[in-house]
Design a protein around this motif. Structure first.
Motif, PDB file in Angstrom:
ATOM      1  N   GLU A   1     -33.191 -23.338  -9.079  1.00  0.00           N
ATOM      2  CA  GLU A   1     -32.299 -22.462  -9.829  1.00  0.00           C
ATOM      3  C   GLU A   1     -32.570 -20.995  -9.504  1.00  0.00           C
ATOM      4  O   GLU A   1     -31.648 -20.198  -9.352  1.00  0.00           O
ATOM      5  CB  GLU A   1     -32.459 -22.735 -11.327  1.00  0.00           C
ATOM      6  CG  GLU A   1     -31.365 -22.169 -12.182  1.00  0.00           C
ATOM      7  CD  GLU A   1     -30.029 -22.872 -12.012  1.00  0.00           C
ATOM      8  OE1 GLU A   1     -29.021 -22.286 -12.468  1.00  0.00           O
ATOM      9  OE2 GLU A   1     -29.959 -23.973 -11.445  1.00  0.00           O
ATOM     10  N   VAL A   2     -33.838 -20.620  -9.387  1.00  0.00           N
ATOM     11  CA  VAL A   2     -34.197 -19.239  -9.040  1.00  0.00           C
ATOM     12  C   VAL A   2     -33.641 -18.883  -7.673  1.00  0.00           C
ATOM     13  O   VAL A   2     -33.067 -17.807  -7.489  1.00  0.00           O
ATOM     14  CB  VAL A   2     -35.728 -19.035  -9.090  1.00  0.00           C
ATOM     15  CG1 VAL A   2     -36.147 -17.739  -8.396  1.00  0.00           C
ATOM     16  CG2 VAL A   2     -36.217 -19.041 -10.534  1.00  0.00           C
ATOM     17  N   GLU A   3     -33.784 -19.776  -6.720  1.00  0.00           N
ATOM     18  CA  GLU A   3     -33.257 -19.518  -5.382  1.00  0.00           C
ATOM     19  C   GLU A   3     -31.737 -19.342  -5.419  1.00  0.00           C
ATOM     20  O   GLU A   3     -31.186 -18.432  -4.802  1.00  0.00           O
ATOM     21  CB  GLU A   3     -33.647 -20.635  -4.425  1.00  0.00           C
ATOM     22  CG  GLU A   3     -33.273 -20.320  -2.991  1.00  0.00           C
ATOM     23  CD  GLU A   3     -33.826 -21.331  -1.996  1.00  0.00           C
ATOM     24  OE1 GLU A   3     -33.390 -21.279  -0.840  1.00  0.00           O
ATOM     25  OE2 GLU A   3     -34.682 -22.153  -2.374  1.00  0.00           O
ATOM     26  N   GLU A   4     -31.064 -20.196  -6.174  1.00  0.00           N
ATOM     27  CA  GLU A   4     -29.602 -20.103  -6.277  1.00  0.00           C
ATOM     28  C   GLU A   4     -29.174 -18.826  -7.001  1.00  0.00           C
ATOM     29  O   GLU A   4     -28.273 -18.122  -6.550  1.00  0.00           O
ATOM     30  CB  GLU A   4     -29.051 -21.320  -7.006  1.00  0.00           C
ATOM     31  CG  GLU A   4     -27.534 -21.334  -7.082  1.00  0.00           C
ATOM     32  CD  GLU A   4     -27.011 -22.578  -7.787  1.00  0.00           C
ATOM     33  OE1 GLU A   4     -26.053 -22.428  -8.568  1.00  0.00           O
ATOM     34  OE2 GLU A   4     -27.548 -23.673  -7.561  1.00  0.00           O
ATOM     35  N   LEU A   5     -29.809 -18.515  -8.117  1.00  0.00           N
ATOM     36  CA  LEU A   5     -29.452 -17.327  -8.897  1.00  0.00           C
ATOM     37  C   LEU A   5     -29.648 -16.039  -8.106  1.00  0.00           C
ATOM     38  O   LEU A   5     -28.908 -15.075  -8.288  1.00  0.00           O
ATOM     39  CB  LEU A   5     -30.290 -17.259 -10.181  1.00  0.00           C
ATOM     40  CG  LEU A   5     -29.962 -18.267 -11.266  1.00  0.00           C
ATOM     41  CD1 LEU A   5     -31.077 -18.309 -12.305  1.00  0.00           C
ATOM     42  CD2 LEU A   5     -28.628 -17.928 -11.917  1.00  0.00           C
ATOM     43  N   SER A   6     -30.650 -16.029  -7.243  1.00  0.00           N
ATOM     44  CA  SER A   6     -30.961 -14.816  -6.480  1.00  0.00           C
ATOM     45  C   SER A   6     -30.302 -14.812  -5.108  1.00  0.00           C
ATOM     46  O   SER A   6     -30.621 -13.968  -4.276  1.00  0.00           O
ATOM     47  CB  SER A   6     -32.479 -14.678  -6.317  1.00  0.00           C
ATOM     48  OG  SER A   6     -32.988 -15.691  -5.461  1.00  0.00           O
ATOM     49  N   ASP A   7     -29.385 -15.722  -4.873  1.00  0.00           N
ATOM     50  CA  ASP A   7     -28.734 -15.860  -3.568  1.00  0.00           C
ATOM     51  C   ASP A   7     -29.751 -15.978  -2.438  1.00  0.00           C
ATOM     52  O   ASP A   7     -29.593 -15.401  -1.369  1.00  0.00           O
ATOM     53  CB  ASP A   7     -27.775 -14.693  -3.301  1.00  0.00           C
ATOM     54  CG  ASP A   7     -26.559 -14.708  -4.198  1.00  0.00           C
ATOM     55  OD1 ASP A   7     -26.109 -15.811  -4.569  1.00  0.00           O
ATOM     56  OD2 ASP A   7     -26.065 -13.626  -4.549  1.00  0.00           O
ATOM     57  N   GLY A   8     -30.833 -16.701  -2.710  1.00  0.00           N
ATOM     58  CA  GLY A   8     -31.851 -16.947  -1.701  1.00  0.00           C
ATOM     59  C   GLY A   8     -32.854 -15.830  -1.506  1.00  0.00           C
ATOM     60  O   GLY A   8     -33.765 -15.956  -0.694  1.00  0.00           O
ATOM     61  N   GLU A   9     -32.713 -14.738  -2.234  1.00  0.00           N
ATOM     62  CA  GLU A   9     -33.631 -13.608  -2.059  1.00  0.00           C
ATOM     63  C   GLU A   9     -34.996 -13.857  -2.678  1.00  0.00           C
ATOM     64  O   GLU A   9     -35.985 -13.281  -2.251  1.00  0.00           O
ATOM     65  CB  GLU A   9     -33.024 -12.333  -2.643  1.00  0.00           C
ATOM     66  CG  GLU A   9     -31.878 -11.798  -1.827  1.00  0.00           C
ATOM     67  CD  GLU A   9     -31.374 -10.474  -2.347  1.00  0.00           C
ATOM     68  OE1 GLU A   9     -32.157  -9.733  -2.979  1.00  0.00           O
ATOM     69  OE2 GLU A   9     -30.200 -10.165  -2.112  1.00  0.00           O
ATOM     70  N   VAL A  10     -35.058 -14.683  -3.706  1.00  0.00           N
ATOM     71  CA  VAL A  10     -36.333 -15.013  -4.340  1.00  0.00           C
ATOM     72  C   VAL A  10     -36.598 -16.492  -4.115  1.00  0.00           C
ATOM     73  O   VAL A  10     -35.871 -17.337  -4.615  1.00  0.00           O
ATOM     74  CB  VAL A  10     -36.311 -14.693  -5.855  1.00  0.00           C
ATOM     75  CG1 VAL A  10     -37.632 -15.087  -6.505  1.00  0.00           C
ATOM     76  CG2 VAL A  10     -36.000 -13.227  -6.100  1.00  0.00           C
ATOM     77  N   GLN A  11     -37.618 -16.769  -3.314  1.00  0.00           N
ATOM     78  CA  GLN A  11     -38.016 -18.138  -3.031  1.00  0.00           C
ATOM     79  C   GLN A  11     -39.475 -18.275  -3.441  1.00  0.00           C
ATOM     80  O   GLN A  11     -40.371 -17.868  -2.711  1.00  0.00           O
ATOM     81  CB  GLN A  11     -37.819 -18.467  -1.558  1.00  0.00           C
ATOM     82  CG  GLN A  11     -36.367 -18.406  -1.135  1.00  0.00           C
ATOM     83  CD  GLN A  11     -36.180 -18.701   0.337  1.00  0.00           C
ATOM     84  OE1 GLN A  11     -37.119 -18.976   1.063  1.00  0.00           O
ATOM     85  NE2 GLN A  11     -34.942 -18.648   0.787  1.00  0.00           N
ATOM     86  N   LEU A  12     -39.689 -18.821  -4.618  1.00  0.00           N
ATOM     87  CA  LEU A  12     -41.034 -18.937  -5.157  1.00  0.00           C
ATOM     88  C   LEU A  12     -41.760 -20.133  -4.573  1.00  0.00           C
ATOM     89  O   LEU A  12     -41.162 -21.191  -4.372  1.00  0.00           O
ATOM     90  CB  LEU A  12     -40.974 -19.097  -6.679  1.00  0.00           C
ATOM     91  CG  LEU A  12     -40.345 -17.959  -7.470  1.00  0.00           C
ATOM     92  CD1 LEU A  12     -40.269 -18.329  -8.944  1.00  0.00           C
ATOM     93  CD2 LEU A  12     -41.146 -16.688  -7.282  1.00  0.00           C
ATOM     94  N   ARG A  13     -43.032 -19.962  -4.332  1.00  0.00           N
ATOM     95  CA  ARG A  13     -43.884 -21.094  -3.971  1.00  0.00           C
ATOM     96  C   ARG A  13     -44.342 -21.736  -5.272  1.00  0.00           C
ATOM     97  O   ARG A  13     -44.372 -21.099  -6.326  1.00  0.00           O
ATOM     98  CB  ARG A  13     -45.059 -20.608  -3.151  1.00  0.00           C
ATOM     99  CG  ARG A  13     -44.631 -20.109  -1.780  1.00  0.00           C
ATOM    100  CD  ARG A  13     -45.838 -20.063  -0.855  1.00  0.00           C
ATOM    101  NE  ARG A  13     -45.385 -19.898   0.513  1.00  0.00           N
ATOM    102  CZ  ARG A  13     -45.484 -18.766   1.193  1.00  0.00           C
ATOM    103  NH1 ARG A  13     -46.028 -17.716   0.636  1.00  0.00           N
ATOM    104  NH2 ARG A  13     -45.042 -18.706   2.429  1.00  0.00           N
ATOM    105  N   VAL A  14     -44.756 -22.978  -5.174  1.00  0.00           N
ATOM    106  CA  VAL A  14     -45.157 -23.734  -6.365  1.00  0.00           C
ATOM    107  C   VAL A  14     -46.288 -23.020  -7.102  1.00  0.00           C
ATOM    108  O   VAL A  14     -46.243 -22.849  -8.321  1.00  0.00           O
ATOM    109  CB  VAL A  14     -45.555 -25.180  -5.993  1.00  0.00           C
ATOM    110  CG1 VAL A  14     -46.142 -25.906  -7.188  1.00  0.00           C
ATOM    111  CG2 VAL A  14     -44.337 -25.926  -5.456  1.00  0.00           C
TER     112      VAL A  14
END
Length: 129
Positions: free
Chosen positions: A25-38
């Motif tokens: 959801e974070v990746e989608e909401l940020s249009d891929g700009e925020v990609q969190l590691r586990v």
């Protein structure tokens, strides 16, 4: 509030989610700009929980693995709302300045010393005179 925390809270705003669901959801909401590691995600979740902004909603076992679902608290909703307002006000101020600059003329060229226009012809050794 960090950008990661903002997007994690935003991901939880409409429903409880488990870790992998939050990551997607974070990746989608940020249009891929925020990609969190586990590891980063669980660090953010721990801080948000310690601050009382999220709580564990429930735990489920799926395919032999435990999934923890998190949800926002009332304080989490208030914090997210306040941060969204702060960001919107900042964006509004930036848009006003951009519009004012456009009305005043082209200000995209950098100014020289003391607000003077930059020179347009190169000097000796490739510098500007």
């Amino acid at each position: 509030m960090t950008r990661a925390a903002f997007f994690v809270l935003t991901a939880l705003a409409d429903q409880p989610r488990h870790g992998y669901g939050i990551l997607r959801e974070v990746e989608e909401l940020s249009d891929g700009e925020v990609q969190l590691r586990v590891g980063t995600l669980y660090g953010v979740l721990d801080r948000l929980a310690a601050d009382g902004l999220i709580v564990l909603d429930r735990e489920e076992v799926q395919q032999g693995r435990l999934r923890r679902y998190y949800r926002l608290t009332d304080d989490g909703v208030a914090a997210l709302d306040a941060e969204a307002e702060r960001m919107a006000a900042g964006a509004g101020a930036a848009k006003q300045r951009i519009a004012a600059g456009r009305r005043a003329g082209d200000r995209t060229a950098p100014a020289g010393p003391a607000g003077l226009e930059p020179p347009t012809a190169p000097g000796l050794a490739g510098g500007y005179a």
